[in-house]
Motif scaffolding. Structure first.
Motif, PDB file in Angstrom:
ATOM      1  N   PRO A 176       5.910  10.357  19.194  1.00  0.00           N
ATOM      2  CA  PRO A 176       6.775  10.616  18.032  1.00  0.00           C
ATOM      3  C   PRO A 176       7.811   9.505  17.849  1.00  0.00           C
ATOM      4  N   GLY A 177       7.836   8.939  16.653  1.00  0.00           N
ATOM      5  CA  GLY A 177       8.777   7.878  16.340  1.00  0.00           C
ATOM      6  C   GLY A 177       8.277   6.480  16.590  1.00  0.00           C
ATOM      7  N   SER A 178       7.114   6.323  17.219  1.00  0.00           N
ATOM      8  CA  SER A 178       6.580   4.978  17.452  1.00  0.00           C
ATOM      9  C   SER A 178       6.338   4.266  16.124  1.00  0.00           C
ATOM     10  N   PRO A 179       6.859   3.046  15.934  1.00  0.00           N
ATOM     11  CA  PRO A 179       6.603   2.295  14.698  1.00  0.00           C
ATOM     12  C   PRO A 179       5.208   1.671  14.735  1.00  0.00           C
ATOM     13  N   ILE A 180       4.225   2.459  14.399  1.00  0.00           N
ATOM     14  CA  ILE A 180       2.822   2.070  14.560  1.00  0.00           C
ATOM     15  C   ILE A 180       2.468   0.856  13.711  1.00  0.00           C
ATOM     16  N   LEU A 181       3.057   0.761  12.522  1.00  0.00           N
ATOM     17  CA  LEU A 181       2.765  -0.366  11.631  1.00  0.00           C
ATOM     18  C   LEU A 181       4.005  -0.686  10.813  1.00  0.00           C
ATOM     19  N   THR A 182       4.252  -1.963  10.603  1.00  0.00           N
ATOM     20  CA  THR A 182       5.369  -2.426   9.794  1.00  0.00           C
ATOM     21  C   THR A 182       4.848  -3.396   8.755  1.00  0.00           C
ATOM     22  N   ALA A 183       5.114  -3.129   7.484  1.00  0.00           N
ATOM     23  CA  ALA A 183       4.712  -4.006   6.380  1.00  0.00           C
ATOM     24  C   ALA A 183       5.954  -4.581   5.734  1.00  0.00           C
ATOM     25  N   SER A 184       6.001  -5.904   5.593  1.00  0.00           N
ATOM     26  CA  SER A 184       7.139  -6.587   4.996  1.00  0.00           C
ATOM     27  C   SER A 184       6.658  -7.406   3.811  1.00  0.00           C
ATOM     28  N   GLY A 185       7.334  -7.250   2.671  1.00  0.00           N
ATOM     29  CA  GLY A 185       6.968  -7.985   1.468  1.00  0.00           C
ATOM     30  C   GLY A 185       7.691  -7.420   0.273  1.00  0.00           C
ATOM     31  N   GLY A 186       7.266  -7.829  -0.923  1.00  0.00           N
ATOM     32  CA  GLY A 186       7.853  -7.267  -2.128  1.00  0.00           C
ATOM     33  C   GLY A 186       7.540  -5.783  -2.244  1.00  0.00           C
ATOM     34  N   PHE A 187       8.471  -5.029  -2.851  1.00  0.00           N
ATOM     35  CA  PHE A 187       8.266  -3.582  -2.986  1.00  0.00           C
ATOM     36  C   PHE A 187       6.926  -3.276  -3.646  1.00  0.00           C
ATOM     37  N   GLY A 188       6.619  -3.951  -4.730  1.00  0.00           N
ATOM     38  CA  GLY A 188       5.397  -3.649  -5.474  1.00  0.00           C
ATOM     39  C   GLY A 188       4.142  -3.848  -4.658  1.00  0.00           C
ATOM     40  N   GLU A 189       4.035  -4.985  -3.964  1.00  0.00           N
ATOM     41  CA  GLU A 189       2.809  -5.250  -3.218  1.00  0.00           C
ATOM     42  C   GLU A 189       2.664  -4.330  -2.016  1.00  0.00           C
ATOM     43  N   CYS A 190       3.786  -3.894  -1.430  1.00  0.00           N
ATOM     44  CA  CYS A 190       3.718  -3.011  -0.263  1.00  0.00           C
ATOM     45  C   CYS A 190       3.488  -1.554  -0.646  1.00  0.00           C
ATOM     46  N   VAL A 191       4.127  -1.087  -1.719  1.00  0.00           N
ATOM     47  CA  VAL A 191       4.006   0.330  -2.068  1.00  0.00           C
ATOM     48  C   VAL A 191       2.584   0.672  -2.490  1.00  0.00           C
ATOM     49  N   LEU A 192       1.870  -0.307  -3.064  1.00  0.00           N
ATOM     50  CA  LEU A 192       0.492  -0.047  -3.486  1.00  0.00           C
ATOM     51  C   LEU A 192      -0.427   0.278  -2.307  1.00  0.00           C
ATOM     52  N   LEU A 193      -0.061  -0.149  -1.111  1.00  0.00           N
ATOM     53  CA  LEU A 193      -0.938   0.025   0.051  1.00  0.00           C
ATOM     54  C   LEU A 193      -0.712   1.335   0.780  1.00  0.00           C
ATOM     55  N   GLU A 194       0.284   2.124   0.383  1.00  0.00           N
ATOM     56  CA  GLU A 194       0.649   3.325   1.137  1.00  0.00           C
ATOM     57  C   GLU A 194      -0.529   4.252   1.390  1.00  0.00           C
ATOM     58  N   THR A 195      -1.214   4.653   0.352  1.00  0.00           N
ATOM     59  CA  THR A 195      -2.287   5.635   0.518  1.00  0.00           C
ATOM     60  C   THR A 195      -3.449   5.061   1.313  1.00  0.00           C
ATOM     61  N   LEU A 196      -3.786   3.802   1.066  1.00  0.00           N
ATOM     62  CA  LEU A 196      -4.872   3.169   1.807  1.00  0.00           C
ATOM     63  C   LEU A 196      -4.550   3.131   3.302  1.00  0.00           C
ATOM     64  N   VAL A 197      -3.331   2.713   3.618  1.00  0.00           N
ATOM     65  CA  VAL A 197      -2.908   2.644   5.019  1.00  0.00           C
ATOM     66  C   VAL A 197      -3.000   4.013   5.679  1.00  0.00           C
ATOM     67  N   LEU A 198      -2.435   5.018   5.027  1.00  0.00           N
ATOM     68  CA  LEU A 198      -2.377   6.343   5.643  1.00  0.00           C
ATOM     69  C   LEU A 198      -3.739   7.014   5.726  1.00  0.00           C
ATOM     70  N   SER A 199      -4.576   6.833   4.712  1.00  0.00           N
ATOM     71  CA  SER A 199      -5.873   7.514   4.746  1.00  0.00           C
ATOM     72  C   SER A 199      -6.729   6.992   5.892  1.00  0.00           C
ATOM     73  N   ILE A 200      -6.659   5.694   6.172  1.00  0.00           N
ATOM     74  CA  ILE A 200      -7.445   5.134   7.273  1.00  0.00           C
ATOM     75  C   ILE A 200      -6.835   5.488   8.624  1.00  0.00           C
ATOM     76  N   LEU A 201      -5.537   5.245   8.781  1.00  0.00           N
ATOM     77  CA  LEU A 201      -4.921   5.475  10.088  1.00  0.00           C
ATOM     78  C   LEU A 201      -4.850   6.957  10.438  1.00  0.00           C
ATOM     79  N   ASN A 202      -4.562   7.809   9.463  1.00  0.00           N
ATOM     80  CA  ASN A 202      -4.490   9.244   9.760  1.00  0.00           C
ATOM     81  C   ASN A 202      -5.837   9.790  10.200  1.00  0.00           C
ATOM     82  N   HIS A 203      -6.895   9.385   9.519  1.00  0.00           N
ATOM     83  CA  HIS A 203      -8.219   9.886   9.888  1.00  0.00           C
ATOM     84  C   HIS A 203      -8.677   9.341  11.231  1.00  0.00           C
ATOM     85  N   ASP A 204      -8.680   8.026  11.363  1.00  0.00           N
ATOM     86  CA  ASP A 204      -9.245   7.426  12.571  1.00  0.00           C
ATOM     87  C   ASP A 204      -8.428   7.779  13.808  1.00  0.00           C
ATOM     88  N   SER A 205      -7.104   7.833  13.667  1.00  0.00           N
ATOM     89  CA  SER A 205      -6.269   8.176  14.821  1.00  0.00           C
ATOM     90  C   SER A 205      -6.460   9.632  15.228  1.00  0.00           C
TER      91      SER A 205
END
Length: 430
Positions: free
Chosen positions: A108-137
């Motif tokens: 709990p609380g482990s920073p598993i992934l950190t994305a740094s960049g413009g708000f627009g380019e990073c926010v677009l990846l939210e669902t893709l990131v979570l759908s893959i990591l949540n399922h596979d993990s």
């Protein structure tokens, strides 16, 4: 083997584009931001989580591209305006991304992934990131518990028919990462190099005029280095028929029903009586980590697990979230009553005794933990200025997980509910 997969910009939620369009309109889309993936808690009853899907995610981010057909479809459906389509036409993630290595443990609380960049380019990846990591993990976490429960006996993954066809492939990969010996899924074998295995089902036995005829057809085709399914009718007679056809050199028999503990014991006694002392026993049928643990004293040589693997053994998601924690160097955090987030970019190390046993994970916001002997820094580069960084092979990640499970206190491997195997200490610098 190289496999061509579709682009991924629609593997997401509508509201990602709503936020992008509004931020483009008010000029905030390019503000430097930091997003983090973490879990507030582990799935119920778990003492550790397993990071899985990192390689799949890195590849999917590289395929997050827009062609004219995709953009015109978004515009025609009113999802975005033409001006946003122009901004997306040349989209590619151009920021930095760091993550826990695939096969690493998290808490709990482990920073598993950190994305740094413009708000627009990073926010677009939210669902893709979570759908893959949540399922596979989720799958890898459940599979790792099954591997521990098996105490060195091989487990075969055979859950493809119990989930979505794409999820079946990802599940096979995650289970292999966690230590499963092979999968029944051929696409996982082609795409990821996971060893594949499989013989026959009850339908093949029922097709023939007798059980012996079915066994003879299989042995004539594959030789005695095969596994015969002996529980279509009467298990004891099925074993006798199998040895009568294949001889005492038969590789294995499989039992897929009944009281597996009792059946395996009786099967071993009968096989030994028939002289097939080296013939192995494979048991399958709704096995999860608890059922496998209950079979520890049974003379089963291998297990087959399906449904429980692909649904995370009751925890189909790892419950990870993707949250904005920093804007233009300023920490930001959600502060609702039940969902508190610590602002600022995090740095994490895991501390160990001289013997190598992990004792705690230290997570510092906006700074670095004071270094100590035995510290292991947990995040590794995933992207730099949008360029993917070298990643370990699946087999290397599998070996990392094996080593990490050895490193945690033995209480952390228990299947019973309890505290996380390693406590996480959160420290916030001003």
């Amino acid at each position: 083997m190289s496999v061509t997969l579709p682009n991924t910009p629609l593997y997401t939620d509508h509201y990602e584009y709503t936020m992008l369009e509004a931020s483009l309109r008010d000029g905030t889309a390019d503000r430097p931001c930091v997003f983090e993936v973490f879990g507030r808690r582990l799935p119920t009853g778990r003492r550790y989580g397993v990071v899985a899907g990192i390689e799949r995610l890195a590849e999917a981010i590289q395929r997050f591209r827009f062609d004219e057909e995709t953009l015109s479809g978004l515009v025609s459906r009113g999802v975005i305006k033409e001006s946003t389509a122009d901004w997306l036409a040349d989209y590619r993630f151009s920021g930095d991304m760091d993550a826990y290595a695939e096969g690493e443990l998290y808490f709990p609380g482990s920073p598993i992934l950190t994305a740094s960049g413009g708000f627009g380019e990073c926010v677009l990846l939210e669902t893709l990131v979570l759908s893959i990591l949540n399922h596979d993990s989720a799958v890898a976490g459940a599979a790792a518990r099954m591997v521990t429960a098996a105490r060195g006996r091989p487990i075969l993954e055979m859950g493809s028919r119990r989930t979505h066809e794409a999820a079946a492939i990802a599940s096979s990969r995650a289970a292999y990462l966690a230590g499963f010996a092979a999968t029944s899924n051929l696409e996982a074998g082609r795409r990821y190099g996971v060893p594949t295995s499989g013989t026959s089902a009850h339908a093949f036995t029922l097709l023939h005029s007798s059980e012996q005829a079915a066994f003879r057809a299989q042995v004539d085709t594959f030789g005695t280095d095969t596994t015969l399914l002996v529980d279509t009718y009467d298990i004891s007679q099925g074993i006798r028929n199998a040895i009568a056809v294949a001889g005492t050199g038969l590789y294995a028999v499989r039992i897929d029903s009944g009281d597996l503990d009792v059946m395996a014991t009786e099967a071993r006694e009968l096989l030994d009586e028939l002289g097939a002392t080296d013939t192995r026993i494979v048991v399958s049928g709704d096995l999860d980590e608890y059922a496998i643990a209950a079979l520890a004293a049974a003379p089963a040589d291998m297990y087959g697990a399906g449904t429980a693997v692909v649904i995370g053994s009751g925890a189909p998601t790892a419950q990870l979230v993707y949250k904005l924690v920093e804007v233009e160097g300023r920490p930001v955090a959600k502060r609702s009553e039940h969902k508190v987030t610590t602002g600022g970019r995090k740095t994490a190390v895991r501390r160990h005794k001289p013997t190598g046993t992990a004792i705690e994970e230290v997570v510092v916001s906006r700074g670095e933990p004071e270094p100590r002997p035995g510290d292991k820094r947990l995040q590794v580069p995933l992207f730099r200025s949008g360029e993917p960084q070298p990643l370990p092979t699946l087999d290397e990640s599998r070996e990392l997980l094996r080593r990490r499970l050895i490193s945690i206190p033995w209480e952390g491997l228990k299947l019973s509910p309890g505290d996380p195997a390693v406590p996480v200490l959160m420290r916030e610098n001003s």
